[in-house]
Motif scaffolding. Structure first.
Motif, PDB file in Angstrom:
ATOM      1  N   SER A 155       5.899  24.281 -14.683  1.00  0.00           N
ATOM      2  CA  SER A 155       5.755  23.049 -14.100  1.00  0.00           C
ATOM      3  C   SER A 155       7.053  22.118 -14.044  1.00  0.00           C
ATOM      4  O   SER A 155       7.266  21.237 -13.568  1.00  0.00           O
ATOM      5  CB  SER A 155       4.833  22.152 -14.714  1.00  0.00           C
ATOM      6  OG  SER A 155       4.975  22.032 -16.046  1.00  0.00           O
ATOM      7  N   THR A 156       8.146  22.643 -15.155  1.00  0.00           N
ATOM      8  CA  THR A 156       9.409  22.042 -15.282  1.00  0.00           C
ATOM      9  C   THR A 156      10.510  22.483 -14.490  1.00  0.00           C
ATOM     10  O   THR A 156      11.515  21.958 -14.371  1.00  0.00           O
ATOM     11  CB  THR A 156       9.821  22.015 -16.986  1.00  0.00           C
ATOM     12  OG1 THR A 156      10.002  23.451 -17.245  1.00  0.00           O
ATOM     13  CG2 THR A 156       8.992  21.318 -17.940  1.00  0.00           C
ATOM     14  N   ASP A 157      10.280  23.735 -14.014  1.00  0.00           N
ATOM     15  CA  ASP A 157      11.225  24.300 -12.997  1.00  0.00           C
ATOM     16  C   ASP A 157      11.135  23.637 -11.720  1.00  0.00           C
ATOM     17  O   ASP A 157      10.095  23.537 -11.079  1.00  0.00           O
ATOM     18  CB  ASP A 157      10.793  25.761 -12.822  1.00  0.00           C
ATOM     19  CG  ASP A 157      11.787  26.675 -12.176  1.00  0.00           C
ATOM     20  OD1 ASP A 157      12.745  26.065 -11.532  1.00  0.00           O
ATOM     21  OD2 ASP A 157      11.627  27.941 -11.965  1.00  0.00           O
ATOM     22  N   ARG A 158      12.339  22.967 -11.407  1.00  0.00           N
ATOM     23  CA  ARG A 158      12.381  22.231 -10.113  1.00  0.00           C
ATOM     24  C   ARG A 158      12.718  23.127  -8.756  1.00  0.00           C
ATOM     25  O   ARG A 158      13.167  22.437  -7.880  1.00  0.00           O
ATOM     26  CB  ARG A 158      13.268  21.233 -10.153  1.00  0.00           C
ATOM     27  CG  ARG A 158      12.836  20.074 -11.484  1.00  0.00           C
ATOM     28  CD  ARG A 158      13.797  19.141 -11.725  1.00  0.00           C
ATOM     29  NE  ARG A 158      14.426  18.477 -10.541  1.00  0.00           N
ATOM     30  CZ  ARG A 158      15.561  17.937 -10.510  1.00  0.00           C
ATOM     31  NH1 ARG A 158      16.530  18.051 -11.320  1.00  0.00           N
ATOM     32  NH2 ARG A 158      15.833  17.172  -9.260  1.00  0.00           N
ATOM     33  N   ARG A 159      13.043  24.231  -8.927  1.00  0.00           N
ATOM     34  CA  ARG A 159      13.551  25.135  -8.044  1.00  0.00           C
ATOM     35  C   ARG A 159      12.442  25.487  -6.800  1.00  0.00           C
ATOM     36  O   ARG A 159      11.612  25.529  -7.022  1.00  0.00           O
ATOM     37  CB  ARG A 159      14.074  26.454  -8.536  1.00  0.00           C
ATOM     38  CG  ARG A 159      15.151  26.526  -9.484  1.00  0.00           C
ATOM     39  CD  ARG A 159      15.343  27.880 -10.051  1.00  0.00           C
ATOM     40  NE  ARG A 159      14.370  28.498 -10.484  1.00  0.00           N
ATOM     41  CZ  ARG A 159      14.260  29.721 -10.824  1.00  0.00           C
ATOM     42  NH1 ARG A 159      15.190  30.601 -10.945  1.00  0.00           N
ATOM     43  NH2 ARG A 159      13.115  30.263 -11.822  1.00  0.00           N
ATOM     44  N   TYR A 160      13.240  25.535  -5.729  1.00  0.00           N
ATOM     45  CA  TYR A 160      12.435  25.931  -4.477  1.00  0.00           C
ATOM     46  C   TYR A 160      12.931  27.199  -4.110  1.00  0.00           C
ATOM     47  O   TYR A 160      14.272  27.234  -3.893  1.00  0.00           O
ATOM     48  CB  TYR A 160      12.729  24.939  -3.360  1.00  0.00           C
ATOM     49  CG  TYR A 160      12.029  23.801  -3.183  1.00  0.00           C
ATOM     50  CD1 TYR A 160      10.543  23.688  -3.095  1.00  0.00           C
ATOM     51  CD2 TYR A 160      12.573  22.379  -4.138  1.00  0.00           C
ATOM     52  CE1 TYR A 160       9.931  22.496  -3.111  1.00  0.00           C
ATOM     53  CE2 TYR A 160      11.793  21.337  -4.127  1.00  0.00           C
ATOM     54  CZ  TYR A 160      10.448  21.212  -3.882  1.00  0.00           C
ATOM     55  OH  TYR A 160       9.667  20.074  -4.048  1.00  0.00           O
ATOM     56  N   PHE A 161      12.232  28.291  -3.744  1.00  0.00           N
ATOM     57  CA  PHE A 161      12.798  29.374  -3.354  1.00  0.00           C
ATOM     58  C   PHE A 161      12.628  29.604  -1.844  1.00  0.00           C
ATOM     59  O   PHE A 161      11.635  29.580  -1.356  1.00  0.00           O
ATOM     60  CB  PHE A 161      11.956  30.517  -4.038  1.00  0.00           C
ATOM     61  CG  PHE A 161      12.248  30.436  -5.622  1.00  0.00           C
ATOM     62  CD1 PHE A 161      13.212  31.151  -6.244  1.00  0.00           C
ATOM     63  CD2 PHE A 161      11.264  29.853  -6.254  1.00  0.00           C
ATOM     64  CE1 PHE A 161      13.287  31.230  -7.349  1.00  0.00           C
ATOM     65  CE2 PHE A 161      11.245  30.039  -7.556  1.00  0.00           C
ATOM     66  CZ  PHE A 161      12.533  30.462  -8.380  1.00  0.00           C
ATOM     67  N   VAL A 162      13.876  29.941  -1.042  1.00  0.00           N
ATOM     68  CA  VAL A 162      13.717  30.181   0.303  1.00  0.00           C
ATOM     69  C   VAL A 162      13.885  31.679   0.545  1.00  0.00           C
ATOM     70  O   VAL A 162      14.876  32.278  -0.018  1.00  0.00           O
ATOM     71  CB  VAL A 162      15.026  29.321   0.906  1.00  0.00           C
ATOM     72  CG1 VAL A 162      15.140  29.815   2.369  1.00  0.00           C
ATOM     73  CG2 VAL A 162      15.102  27.803   0.408  1.00  0.00           C
ATOM     74  N   ASP A 163      13.197  32.119   1.460  1.00  0.00           N
ATOM     75  CA  ASP A 163      13.121  33.619   1.928  1.00  0.00           C
ATOM     76  C   ASP A 163      13.155  33.692   3.355  1.00  0.00           C
ATOM     77  O   ASP A 163      12.182  33.202   3.916  1.00  0.00           O
ATOM     78  CB  ASP A 163      11.769  34.236   1.448  1.00  0.00           C
ATOM     79  CG  ASP A 163      12.105  34.246  -0.313  1.00  0.00           C
ATOM     80  OD1 ASP A 163      12.777  34.665  -0.822  1.00  0.00           O
ATOM     81  OD2 ASP A 163      10.835  34.070  -0.922  1.00  0.00           O
ATOM     82  N   ILE A 164      14.033  34.135   4.047  1.00  0.00           N
ATOM     83  CA  ILE A 164      14.131  34.486   5.305  1.00  0.00           C
ATOM     84  C   ILE A 164      14.173  35.883   5.632  1.00  0.00           C
ATOM     85  O   ILE A 164      14.971  36.619   4.901  1.00  0.00           O
ATOM     86  CB  ILE A 164      15.116  33.648   5.822  1.00  0.00           C
ATOM     87  CG1 ILE A 164      15.296  32.116   5.460  1.00  0.00           C
ATOM     88  CG2 ILE A 164      15.461  33.784   7.353  1.00  0.00           C
ATOM     89  CD1 ILE A 164      16.841  31.695   5.759  1.00  0.00           C
TER      90      ILE A 164
END
Length: 184
Positions: A155-164
């Motif tokens: 929950s402390t991880d603010r990352r967004y993962f983008v997959d294309i």
């Protein structure tokens, strides 16, 4: 009487010599053709990879710019929709599409809202302007899948993962992944 030998010089090539030249020419010709076909395929592959790289960088650049300064971010929704938050998405797109990303961004002191949609094989970035959606960017084609997901493991991880993932009509594929941390 003396018989004199006449020394006749033969002019031309013998049949064996001609066949040998034809065989050698055929071997060299087949080597040249094989090299040109291989280099043509290699050029086509490099060109396709370059196009995929350009498209991947373009999309990740859009998403990265918006996520780094964005807030109220809603990531990938895997359901197909004809409308989203009161906006008709099927207008001009002939059918349902996926809303991949919905976020607000502050630019020059004003709040702007963007929606990224994925339909069939393309991605489009739309700007919410009043009660209508405006094209904010060029359309990127050959997109097989596109997701933007927040890290769920911590929950402390603010990352967004983008997959294309890209796939063209020839069946060539490429995948791009990026992790983006918002500044806000």
């Amino acid at each position: 009487m003396f018989l004199r030998k006449q020394n006749k010089k033969k002019k031309g090539f013998t049949l064996v010599e001609l066949i040998a030249v034809i065989a050698i020419s055929a071997i060299f010709g087949s080597i040249v053709i094989a090299i040109s076909i291989t280099s043509g395929r290699l050029f086509s592959k490099v060109q396709t990879d370059s196009l995929f790289n350009d498209k991947g960088r373009l999309i990740i650049g859009w998403v990265e710019d918006d996520l780094r300064t964005g807030y109220n971010v809603n990531g990938t929704n895997d359901s197909l929709v004809n409308s989203y938050d009161g906006y008709g998405l099927s207008e001009g797109f002939q059918g349902a599409c996926k809303v991949v990303l919905d976020l607000k961004v502050k630019k020059n002191g004003t709040e702007e809202r963007y929606i990224y949609i994925h339909k069939n094989n393309f991605i489009k970035k739309l700007k919410v302007s009043g009660s209508i959606l405006k094209d904010e960017s060029s359309t990127v084609y050959d997109v097989d899948s596109f997701t933007v997901k927040k890290s769920l493991s911590d929950s402390t991880d603010r990352r967004y993962f983008v997959d294309i993932k890209f796939k063209n009509e020839k069946g060539d594929t490429a995948a791009f992944n990026s992790a983006i941390i918002p500044r806000n």
